[in-house]
Design an enzyme around this catalytic site. Structure first.
Site, PDB file in Angstrom:
ATOM      1  N   PRO A   2      75.343 103.822 -27.207  1.00 16.79           N
ATOM      2  CA  PRO A   2      74.617 103.912 -28.463  1.00 16.79           C
ATOM      3  C   PRO A   2      73.916 105.219 -28.790  1.00 16.79           C
ATOM      4  O   PRO A   2      72.709 105.318 -28.662  1.00 16.79           O
ATOM      5  CB  PRO A   2      73.564 102.797 -28.309  1.00 16.79           C
ATOM      6  CG  PRO A   2      73.294 102.730 -26.835  1.00 16.79           C
ATOM      7  CD  PRO A   2      74.428 103.400 -26.134  1.00 16.79           C
ATOM      8  N   GLU A   3      74.625 106.203 -29.246  1.00 13.81           N
ATOM      9  CA  GLU A   3      73.973 107.290 -29.971  1.00 13.81           C
ATOM     10  C   GLU A   3      74.518 107.178 -31.386  1.00 13.81           C
ATOM     11  O   GLU A   3      75.262 106.238 -31.690  1.00 13.81           O
ATOM     12  CB  GLU A   3      74.256 108.649 -29.327  1.00 13.81           C
ATOM     13  CG  GLU A   3      73.630 108.775 -27.932  1.00 13.81           C
ATOM     14  CD  GLU A   3      73.818 110.133 -27.281  1.00 13.81           C
ATOM     15  OE1 GLU A   3      73.884 111.134 -28.019  1.00 13.81           O
ATOM     16  OE2 GLU A   3      73.924 110.201 -26.052  1.00 13.81           O
ATOM     17  N   LYS A  59      69.821 105.835 -34.786  1.00 15.19           N
ATOM     18  CA  LYS A  59      70.533 104.961 -33.856  1.00 15.19           C
ATOM     19  C   LYS A  59      70.286 103.490 -34.186  1.00 15.19           C
ATOM     20  O   LYS A  59      70.641 102.612 -33.406  1.00 15.19           O
ATOM     21  CB  LYS A  59      70.068 105.234 -32.418  1.00 15.19           C
ATOM     22  CG  LYS A  59      70.295 106.668 -31.947  1.00 15.19           C
ATOM     23  CD  LYS A  59      69.641 106.930 -30.595  1.00 15.19           C
ATOM     24  CE  LYS A  59      69.574 108.424 -30.331  1.00 15.19           C
ATOM     25  NZ  LYS A  59      68.780 108.737 -29.121  1.00 15.19           N
ATOM     26  N   ARG A 272      65.221 113.553 -17.811  1.00 16.54           N
ATOM     27  CA  ARG A 272      66.589 113.186 -18.172  1.00 16.54           C
ATOM     28  C   ARG A 272      67.536 114.293 -17.701  1.00 16.54           C
ATOM     29  O   ARG A 272      67.165 115.468 -17.704  1.00 16.54           O
ATOM     30  CB  ARG A 272      66.754 113.035 -19.688  1.00 16.54           C
ATOM     31  CG  ARG A 272      65.618 112.366 -20.405  1.00 16.54           C
ATOM     32  CD  ARG A 272      65.649 110.848 -20.488  1.00 16.54           C
ATOM     33  NE  ARG A 272      66.928 110.213 -20.597  1.00 16.54           N
ATOM     34  CZ  ARG A 272      67.443 109.727 -21.721  1.00 16.54           C
ATOM     35  NH1 ARG A 272      66.795 109.880 -22.849  1.00 16.54           N
ATOM     36  NH2 ARG A 272      68.586 109.108 -21.728  1.00 16.54           N
TER      37      ARG A 272
END
Length: 286
Positions: A2-3, A59, A272
Site C-alpha cells: 500500500p503506497e 494512501k 526506516r
DNA sequence: CACCATGTTCCTTG
DNA sequence: CCAAGGAACATGGT
C-alpha cells in the site's frame, strides 16, 4: 502493498465491483481498525446503505455511500496500513485469518483483512484533512514542491515520507524516486539544488505513474485465491516477481546498480531502511 | 532468539 | 513552540 500506486490500482479494481451494491450486514472482528468510530455507529450507518463511488486520496481509500433512508451521501475512509487488503469473496468461502471487517453484500462479501491491524476502516474523515497535495495532479508543480522543502534540515528521504509535504509516497517509492533523480537520500531537504529539486519532483511523478501503469496491466483475481492474494503485497504472493523486478534499489542491498554496477547500499534513516547507489547518488554525481 | 517488514502517531529530546 | 528522532502498535517471515 500500500503506497499510492497500489491504492490507486485497488480503488480502480474495486470501484465497479462495489458500485450499486447494498450492505446487508456489517461484521467487525477487530474494533481497533474503526479508530474513533464505534461498532454501533458503523453498523447504524452502513447496514442498508449502498456503495456509490470510490476514490483514492494519498494512501487512503474514500468510499462514498448512499444512506439507507435518503439523505446526503456519506463517506467511509479506509487505509491499508502495512499489511491490509480489501477484496470480495463468495459468501460460501470462510473468512480469512485476520479479517478485521466484513460486509455482507448478498451473494458475496467485502473483506478488509489486515494481519498487523495497522489499517483503518472508519467514518472519521479527519485523517485525510491534513494531507498534502496529490503528486499526480496537474496542480502539483515543481516550484511548489521546491518551496515546501526550503529551510528543512531533515534528510530528503525522511522528508518525502511526511504526508503533509506530498501525499502517497511511502518507504519504497521514496528510495526509488531519489535514485531516479540521482539525489543523495541523506541530503538536507532544504539544500537540494534547483536542478535536484526539479529532478526529484519529476521522478516522483514518473515512479508513481509508472507503478500504476504496471499494476493496471496485471489481471487482478481476488476471488479464487483464498484471501492470500498478494499482488501488491511486497515479498509474497503472485505478483512478487513482477513487482520486485520493477524496483531498482529498494531491498537490493549489495546488488549491482542497474546504471553503474556499484553495489547498492542500505542505511537507516528515522528508523526506516533506505536504499541507494553511493555512486549515482553521491555528492559529485550529476 | 534476533532482526526485519509497505505506515501512522505519540512521546521525548534538543 | 518547533523540529527531529525513537518507540509503539501486532503479527509473521527469515
Amino acid at each position: 502493498m500500500p503506497e499510492l500506486p497500489e491504492v490507486e490500482v485497488l480503488a480502480a479494481h474495486l470501484r465497479p465491483l462495489l458500485a450499486g451494491k447494498r450492505i446487508k450486514h456489517v461484521s467487525v472482528l477487530r474494533p481497533k481498525v474503526l479508530g474513533l468510530t464505534t461498532i454501533s455507529q458503523l453498523k447504524e450507518q452502513l447496514e442498508g446503505a449502498v456503495f456509490q463511488g470510490l476514490h483514492r486520496r494519498g494512501k487512503y481509500l474514500v468510499f462514498t455511500l448512499q444512506p439507507k433512508s435518503a439523505g446526503r451521501p456519506f463517506r467511509v475512509v479506509g487505509h491499508l496500513g502495512m499489511t491490509g487488503r480489501m477484496f470480495l469473496l463468495s459468501k460460501i468461502e470462510p473468512l480469512p485469518k485476520h479479517t478485521a471487517v466484513a460486509l455482507e453484500l448478498g451473494n458475496e462479501r467485502f473483506v478488509f483483512q489486515d494481519t498487523r491491524y495497522f489499517g483503518r476502516f472508519t467514518l472519521d474523515a479527519c485523517a485525510i484533512q491534513h494531507l498534502g497535495p496529490e503528486p499526480l495532479e496537474e496542480s502539483w508543480v515543481a516550484e511548489g514542491f521546491r518551496s515546501a522543502l526550503r529551510g528543512s534540515r531533515q534528510p530528503i528521504k525522511t522528508r518525502l515520507l511526511d504526508q503533509r509535504l506530498v501525499a502517497g509516497i511511502g518507504n519504497i517509492y521514496a528510495s526509488e524516486a531519489l535514485f531516479q533523480a540521482r539525489v543523495p537520500p541523506g541530503l538536507a531537504a532544504g539544500r537540494l539544488t534547483r536542478a535536484q529539486g526539479h529532478r526529484l519532483w519529476a521522478a516522483i511523478r514518473e515512479v508513481l505513474g509508472e507503478a500504476i501503469r504496471a499494476g493496471s496491466t496485471i489481471p487482478l483475481n481476488f476471488s479464487n485465491m483464498g484471501g492470500t492474494n498478494g499482488l501488491f503485497y511486497f515479498g509474497s504472493g503472485v505478483g512478487k516477481g513482477t513487482y520486485h523486478e520493477r524496483l531498482l534499489v529498494y531491498d537490493r542491498a549489495g546488488a549491482p546498480c542497474v546504471a553503474c554496477g556499484t553495489p547498492i547500499k542500505r542505511i537507516v534513516q528515522a528508523n526506516r531502511s533506505t536504499f541507494y547507489c553511493p555512486r549515482c547518488q553521491g555528492r559529485q554525481a550529476r
